[in-house]
Design an enzyme around this catalytic site. Structure first.
Site, PDB file in Angstrom:
ATOM      1  N   HIS A  17       0.842  -1.208   0.000  1.00  7.60           N
ATOM      2  CA  HIS A  17       0.000   0.000   0.000  1.00  7.60           C
ATOM      3  C   HIS A  17       0.875   1.256   0.000  1.00  7.60           C
ATOM      4  O   HIS A  17       0.608   2.214  -0.727  1.00  7.60           O
ATOM      5  CB  HIS A  17      -0.869   0.059   1.270  1.00  7.60           C
ATOM      6  CG  HIS A  17      -1.927  -1.004   1.384  1.00  7.60           C
ATOM      7  ND1 HIS A  17      -2.089  -1.754   2.525  1.00  7.60           N
ATOM      8  CD2 HIS A  17      -2.894  -1.419   0.522  1.00  7.60           C
ATOM      9  CE1 HIS A  17      -3.120  -2.587   2.357  1.00  7.60           C
ATOM     10  NE2 HIS A  17      -3.616  -2.414   1.152  1.00  7.60           N
ATOM     11  N   LYS A  41     -16.806  -6.884   6.415  1.00  6.84           N
ATOM     12  CA  LYS A  41     -15.492  -7.390   6.827  1.00  6.84           C
ATOM     13  C   LYS A  41     -15.312  -7.242   8.338  1.00  6.84           C
ATOM     14  O   LYS A  41     -15.557  -6.170   8.888  1.00  6.84           O
ATOM     15  CB  LYS A  41     -14.380  -6.591   6.132  1.00  6.84           C
ATOM     16  CG  LYS A  41     -14.088  -7.081   4.723  1.00  6.84           C
ATOM     17  CD  LYS A  41     -12.788  -6.472   4.202  1.00  6.84           C
ATOM     18  CE  LYS A  41     -12.512  -6.907   2.770  1.00  6.84           C
ATOM     19  NZ  LYS A  41     -11.361  -6.223   2.195  1.00  6.84           N
ATOM     20  N   ARG A  90      -2.347  -6.343  -8.288  1.00 11.14           N
ATOM     21  CA  ARG A  90      -1.250  -7.260  -8.004  1.00 11.14           C
ATOM     22  C   ARG A  90      -1.143  -8.373  -9.038  1.00 11.14           C
ATOM     23  O   ARG A  90      -0.061  -8.764  -9.423  1.00 11.14           O
ATOM     24  CB  ARG A  90      -1.441  -7.909  -6.614  1.00 11.14           C
ATOM     25  CG  ARG A  90      -1.034  -6.997  -5.505  1.00 11.14           C
ATOM     26  CD  ARG A  90      -1.615  -7.464  -4.218  1.00 11.14           C
ATOM     27  NE  ARG A  90      -3.059  -7.304  -4.232  1.00 11.14           N
ATOM     28  CZ  ARG A  90      -3.844  -7.466  -3.185  1.00 11.14           C
ATOM     29  NH1 ARG A  90      -3.327  -7.835  -2.047  1.00 11.14           N
ATOM     30  NH2 ARG A  90      -5.139  -7.268  -3.276  1.00 11.14           N
ATOM     31  N   SER A 128      -2.857  -7.497   3.271  1.00 10.46           N
ATOM     32  CA  SER A 128      -3.080  -7.379   4.720  1.00 10.46           C
ATOM     33  C   SER A 128      -3.384  -8.745   5.320  1.00 10.46           C
ATOM     34  O   SER A 128      -2.991  -9.040   6.452  1.00 10.46           O
ATOM     35  CB  SER A 128      -4.248  -6.423   4.996  1.00 10.46           C
ATOM     36  OG  SER A 128      -3.962  -5.137   4.496  1.00 10.46           O
TER      37      SER A 128
HETATM   38  P1  ADP Z   1      -9.901  -3.508  -0.375  1.00  8.12           P
HETATM   39  O1  ADP Z   1     -10.632  -4.233   0.710  1.00  8.12           O
HETATM   40  O2  ADP Z   1     -10.616  -2.283  -0.864  1.00  8.12           O
HETATM   41  O3  ADP Z   1      -9.389  -4.374  -1.506  1.00  8.12           O
HETATM   42  P2  ADP Z   1      -7.162  -3.357   0.570  1.00  8.12           P
HETATM   43  O4  ADP Z   1      -6.692  -2.617   1.763  1.00  8.12           O
HETATM   44  O5  ADP Z   1      -7.021  -4.846   0.567  1.00  8.12           O
HETATM   45  O6  ADP Z   1      -8.657  -2.899   0.390  1.00  8.12           O
HETATM   46  O7  ADP Z   1      -6.440  -2.797  -0.741  1.00  8.12           O
HETATM   47  C1  ADP Z   1      -6.591  -1.463  -1.142  1.00  8.12           C
HETATM   48  C2  ADP Z   1      -6.013  -1.300  -2.539  1.00  8.12           C
HETATM   49  O8  ADP Z   1      -4.616  -1.543  -2.506  1.00  8.12           O
HETATM   50  C3  ADP Z   1      -6.577  -2.269  -3.576  1.00  8.12           C
HETATM   51  O9  ADP Z   1      -6.629  -1.598  -4.815  1.00  8.12           O
HETATM   52  C4  ADP Z   1      -5.538  -3.368  -3.625  1.00  8.12           C
HETATM   53  O10 ADP Z   1      -5.551  -4.029  -4.880  1.00  8.12           O
HETATM   54  C5  ADP Z   1      -4.277  -2.557  -3.435  1.00  8.12           C
HETATM   55  N1  ADP Z   1      -3.191  -3.354  -2.871  1.00  8.12           N
HETATM   56  C6  ADP Z   1      -3.240  -4.184  -1.812  1.00  8.12           C
HETATM   57  N2  ADP Z   1      -2.042  -4.760  -1.600  1.00  8.12           N
HETATM   58  C7  ADP Z   1      -1.209  -4.300  -2.558  1.00  8.12           C
HETATM   59  C8  ADP Z   1       0.160  -4.538  -2.899  1.00  8.12           C
HETATM   60  N3  ADP Z   1       0.902  -5.411  -2.233  1.00  8.12           N
HETATM   61  N4  ADP Z   1       0.685  -3.859  -3.954  1.00  8.12           N
HETATM   62  C9  ADP Z   1      -0.095  -3.010  -4.668  1.00  8.12           C
HETATM   63  N5  ADP Z   1      -1.386  -2.754  -4.411  1.00  8.12           N
HETATM   64  C10 ADP Z   1      -1.950  -3.378  -3.372  1.00  8.12           C
END
Ligand code: ADP
Length: 161
Positions: A17, A41, A90, A128
């Site tokens: 992130h 969630k 990803r 996460s």
């Molecule tokens: P959500 O529940 O909205 O998917 P996340 O916190 O899991 O929320 O992810 C937020 C955004 O960050 C999403 O667009 C996700 O694809 C992106 N994201 C999560 N992990 C990574 C990573 N390792 N590298 C790049 N983007 C990521």
């Protein structure tokens, strides 16, 4: 002024992130990282705690704000004058859901564009959920999350046991 929103659960924020936030902050005038409320969630950290962890690690990026919202994403974007939604991709497995979301958001708010940033090669495996799984096994988190928040994750996981 081009304002972008980077929405997500951020439970907790990972190095993946943070990499997206840094790169977006170099492209747009302002980036609002927005911790979205998602009633479906069950999260490790509550909204306010997630905001606080992100604030701690983005402190040096002057054009990044951290926010939280219970609004629909496009309503939040309108309320802060944002015309861009940033999402990280990803793998192909992210694509279907993300494409659907981008299409829905565009339908609801035609002036908004979703911009996808490709995950850095180093973090394509990282989520996460992976962090939450690893901490339960006592793994070293330094390759996964910013150093400043490692202890918070360890402590929080212990409380939940
Ligand atoms: P959500 O529940 O909205 O998917 P996340 O916190 O899991 O929320 O992810 C937020 C955004 O960050 C999403 O667009 C996700 O694809 C992106 N994201 C999560 N992990 C990574 C990573 N390792 N590298 C790049 N983007 C990521």
């Amino acid at each position: 002024m081009k304002i972008a929103v980077y929405p997500g659960s951020f439970d907790p924020i990972t190095l993946g992130h943070l990499n997206i936030i840094r790169r977006a902050s170099a492209i747009f005038d302002r980036v609002n990282v927005c911790v979205m409320h998602n009633s479906e969630k069950i999260t490790l950290f509550n909204l306010q705690e997630r905001v606080e962890l992100i604030e701690r690690v983005v402190g040096r990026l002057k054009n990044v704000n951290v926010d939280t919202s219970e609004l629909l994403l496009v309503e939040y974007a309108k309320s802060v004058g944002a015309s861009v939604i940033i999402r990280g991709l990803r793998a192909v497995s992210d694509f279907e859901k993300e494409f659907q979301l981008a299409t829905i958001n565009k339908k609801m708010y035609p002036r908004v564009e979703t911009v996808f940033l490709a995950a850095s090669e180093k973090y394509t495996y990282l989520s996460s959920s992976v962090v939450k799984e690893m901490v339960r096994y006592g793994a070293d988190l330094s390759d996964f999350v910013p150093r400043e928040i490692i202890q918070d994750i360890i402590d929080k996981t212990k409380i939940g046991r």
